[in-house]
Scaffold this active site. Structure first.
Site, mmCIF file in Angstrom:
data_model
loop_
_atom_site.group_PDB
_atom_site.id
_atom_site.type_symbol
_atom_site.label_atom_id
_atom_site.label_comp_id
_atom_site.label_asym_id
_atom_site.label_seq_id
_atom_site.Cartn_x
_atom_site.Cartn_y
_atom_site.Cartn_z
ATOM 1 N N THR A 17 4.441 2.476 5.297
ATOM 2 C CA THR A 17 3.035 2.026 5.345
ATOM 3 C C THR A 17 2.096 2.936 6.505
ATOM 4 O O THR A 17 2.800 3.314 7.346
ATOM 5 C CB THR A 17 2.969 0.442 5.912
ATOM 6 O OG1 THR A 17 1.753 0.112 6.311
ATOM 7 C CG2 THR A 17 3.667 0.360 7.152
ATOM 8 N N ASP A 63 4.587 -4.747 5.902
ATOM 9 C CA ASP A 63 5.238 -5.952 6.430
ATOM 10 C C ASP A 63 5.413 -7.213 5.018
ATOM 11 O O ASP A 63 6.394 -7.826 5.054
ATOM 12 C CB ASP A 63 3.923 -6.568 7.211
ATOM 13 C CG ASP A 63 4.355 -7.782 7.959
ATOM 14 O OD1 ASP A 63 5.235 -7.783 8.575
ATOM 15 O OD2 ASP A 63 3.595 -8.875 7.709
ATOM 16 N N MET A 119 -8.479 3.232 8.823
ATOM 17 C CA MET A 119 -7.632 1.910 8.467
ATOM 18 C C MET A 119 -6.825 1.505 9.315
ATOM 19 O O MET A 119 -6.565 1.869 10.405
ATOM 20 C CB MET A 119 -6.809 2.395 7.212
ATOM 21 C CG MET A 119 -7.603 2.459 5.771
ATOM 22 S SD MET A 119 -6.324 2.640 4.375
ATOM 23 C CE MET A 119 -7.502 2.471 2.972
ATOM 24 N N ASP A 133 2.525 -0.908 11.319
ATOM 25 C CA ASP A 133 2.646 -2.315 11.832
ATOM 26 C C ASP A 133 3.948 -2.905 11.683
ATOM 27 O O ASP A 133 3.789 -4.324 11.700
ATOM 28 C CB ASP A 133 1.177 -3.004 11.487
ATOM 29 C CG ASP A 133 1.176 -3.022 9.752
ATOM 30 O OD1 ASP A 133 2.062 -2.485 9.264
ATOM 31 O OD2 ASP A 133 0.704 -3.712 9.427
ATOM 32 N N ASP A 141 0.039 1.977 8.279
ATOM 33 C CA ASP A 141 -0.463 1.128 9.246
ATOM 34 C C ASP A 141 0.285 1.238 10.483
ATOM 35 O O ASP A 141 -0.129 0.760 11.611
ATOM 36 C CB ASP A 141 -0.734 -0.174 9.086
ATOM 37 C CG ASP A 141 -1.976 -0.441 7.888
ATOM 38 O OD1 ASP A 141 -2.614 0.400 7.742
ATOM 39 O OD2 ASP A 141 -2.001 -1.309 7.252
ATOM 40 N N GLY A 196 0.853 -1.204 -0.109
ATOM 41 C CA GLY A 196 0.050 -0.241 -0.147
ATOM 42 C C GLY A 196 0.800 1.159 -0.072
ATOM 43 O O GLY A 196 1.823 1.135 0.603
ATOM 44 N N ARG A 200 0.552 -4.886 -6.142
ATOM 45 C CA ARG A 200 0.463 -6.226 -5.278
ATOM 46 C C ARG A 200 0.649 -7.315 -6.280
ATOM 47 O O ARG A 200 0.301 -7.596 -7.591
ATOM 48 C CB ARG A 200 -1.014 -6.576 -4.922
ATOM 49 C CG ARG A 200 -1.640 -5.311 -4.303
ATOM 50 C CD ARG A 200 -1.424 -4.965 -2.797
ATOM 51 N NE ARG A 200 -1.868 -4.012 -2.060
ATOM 52 C CZ ARG A 200 -1.716 -3.626 -0.934
ATOM 53 N NH1 ARG A 200 -0.788 -4.171 -0.259
ATOM 54 N NH2 ARG A 200 -2.354 -2.684 -0.424
HETATM 55 P P1 ATP Z 1 0.376 -2.535 3.474
HETATM 56 O O1 ATP Z 1 0.720 -3.448 4.577
HETATM 57 O O2 ATP Z 1 0.924 -1.073 3.857
HETATM 58 O O3 ATP Z 1 -0.364 -2.449 2.356
HETATM 59 P P2 ATP Z 1 2.747 -4.311 2.596
HETATM 60 O O4 ATP Z 1 3.744 -4.331 2.076
HETATM 61 O O5 ATP Z 1 2.366 -5.303 3.735
HETATM 62 O O6 ATP Z 1 2.078 -2.806 2.518
HETATM 63 P P3 ATP Z 1 1.497 -6.579 0.679
HETATM 64 O O7 ATP Z 1 0.605 -6.500 -0.105
HETATM 65 O O8 ATP Z 1 1.189 -7.499 2.138
HETATM 66 O O9 ATP Z 1 1.618 -4.976 1.432
HETATM 67 O O10 ATP Z 1 2.807 -6.879 0.168
HETATM 68 C C1 ATP Z 1 3.470 -6.110 -0.900
HETATM 69 C C2 ATP Z 1 4.097 -7.234 -1.730
HETATM 70 O O11 ATP Z 1 5.335 -7.759 -1.026
HETATM 71 C C3 ATP Z 1 3.166 -8.115 -2.161
HETATM 72 O O12 ATP Z 1 2.264 -7.988 -3.392
HETATM 73 C C4 ATP Z 1 4.270 -9.134 -2.759
HETATM 74 O O13 ATP Z 1 4.871 -8.892 -3.859
HETATM 75 C C5 ATP Z 1 5.315 -9.124 -1.797
HETATM 76 N N1 ATP Z 1 5.151 -10.181 -0.630
HETATM 77 C C6 ATP Z 1 4.244 -10.236 0.336
HETATM 78 N N2 ATP Z 1 4.487 -11.290 1.045
HETATM 79 C C7 ATP Z 1 5.629 -11.976 0.836
HETATM 80 C C8 ATP Z 1 6.203 -13.104 0.969
HETATM 81 N N3 ATP Z 1 5.859 -13.802 2.024
HETATM 82 N N4 ATP Z 1 7.295 -13.370 0.412
HETATM 83 C C9 ATP Z 1 8.039 -12.804 -0.787
HETATM 84 N N5 ATP Z 1 7.052 -11.542 -0.907
HETATM 85 C C10 ATP Z 1 6.162 -11.245 -0.301
#
Ligand code: ATP
Length: 320
Positions: free
Chosen positions: A125, A103, A169, A129, A127, A11, A72
């Site tokens: 992020t 995360d 959020m 978190d 959040d 995000g 994503r």
């Molecule tokens: P936010 O929580 O602010 O939305 P985020 O980084 O947690 O941010 P996610 O959609 O969970 O958002 O993860 C972003 C991208 O990171 C995913 O689309 C994927 O490409 C990669 N990713 C997520 N989990 C994994 C994992 N376990 N191993 C490798 N890559 C990952």
């Protein structure tokens, strides 16, 4: 080391651009080349990579969103895709990767590190978190946007003697709800980290009315339930003229606050200083206002973000 890569993922969060600028500029000023990777891990695997220019960086510092775009890309959880990403990085001569994200994005950086590719996670992020840091880039801006929205809602709640249930959020963390709720004098804040009692909240609102406060504000983190669901339950315990509002994506966009920009500058520059010292495989953050770097694998596998739930007790002590 000659060349570093930068990507934003997950995000979007206000201040990501300020982080991109700090990382790229700090790298360039130290004699390195900075390569931008568009669309997160998707763009990495597809080779959507370009050489960044120093002249184009200062103008992005106040822009919300991310000039490197985000995506994503669940496929990156697969080892094969991760190895493909490393192949592309090698092809471009990129020796270290700085990932700005939440995360999930950190897990991508962790996996690259596990496969031997030097990666650093910069927390970006709304959040708040991520383990390994007290604050993430984007949280302050999002919390301020939420507070301003709650202030506006309080105006109309007061004028019409209504109870507003406002969803902010926060799927797993109640930080935005807590900070904006306290800032806007909420009557109740409902977060995923703590059990809640709707009947008690409703009784408090009824009691408030008897004592002279005839409107109410309840802030609910999205991870608990939707504003509409909460309102429906609340209405079972009292005759409230209630309304449900979801703030949703307005919390993501907008001009980053000074605090987020300075945090982005500090963390972005720190990532480069660590790489220049030959370090890597790290999650960087801020703890007690000091820059900290922890092993990214250990941080993700053995630690969890700790929401300051004492803020909930604080709110209970200072509310009407
Ligand atoms: P936010 O929580 O602010 O939305 P985020 O980084 O947690 O941010 P996610 O959609 O969970 O958002 O993860 C972003 C991208 O990171 C995913 O689309 C994927 O490409 C990669 N990713 C997520 N989990 C994994 C994992 N376990 N191993 C490798 N890559 C990952």
């Amino acid at each position: 080391m000659k060349r570093i890569g930068i990507l934003t993922s997950g995000g979007d969060a206000a201040g990501m651009n300020a982080a991109v600028r700090a990382i790229a500029r700090s790298a360039m000023n130290a004699g390195l080349e900075a390569y931008g990777i568009n669309y997160g891990y998707k763009g990495l695997v597809e080779g959507n990579i370009f050489k960044m220019e120093s002249t184009k960086l200062d103008e992005i510092v106040n822009r919300g969103g991310t000039i490197l775009y985000s995506a994503r890309y669940p496929e990156f959880a697969e080892k094969e895709t991760q190895l493909k990403g490393i192949e592309v990085l090698n092809k471009f001569g990129i020796e270290a990767l700085v990932v700005i994200g939440g995360d999930g994005s950190y897990h991508g950086a962790e996996k690259l590190t596990m496969h031997g590719f030097n990666s650093i996670g910069v927390p970006g992020t709304i959040d708040n978190d991520i383990p390994g840091t007290d604050f993430t880039i984007g949280f302050d801006t999002a919390a301020n946007v939420a507070t301003e929205a709650l202030d506006r809602i309080n105006d109309t709640a007061t004028s019409h003697q209504r109870v507003f249930v406002v969803e902010v959020m926060g799927r797993g963390a109640g930080d935005i709800a807590l900070w904006s709720g306290i800032a806007a004098a909420a009557d109740a804040i409902v977060i995923p980290e703590r059990e809640y009692d709707i009947e008690a909240i409703a009784n408090k609102l009824t009691e408030n009315r008897k004592n002279g406060k005839d409107h109410g504000l309840i802030v609910v983190a999205e991870g608990v339930m939707t504003a509409a669901e909460f309102k429906e339950k609340l209405d079972q315990y009292g005759d409230f003229d209630s309304r449900a509002v979801t703030l949703a994506h307005v919390q993501r966009g907008g001009v980053p606050t000074t605090k987020d920009r300075v945090l982005a500058a500090r963390l972005g520059d720190y990532a480069i200083q660590l790489l220049l010292e030959g370090k890597g495989g790290l999650a960087i953050g801020i703890h007690d206002n000091k820059l900290v770097a922890t092993d990214i694998i250990d941080t993700l596998e053995n630690h969890k973000h700790q929401t300051d739930v004492s803020l909930l007790d604080l709110n209970d002590r200072i509310r009407f």
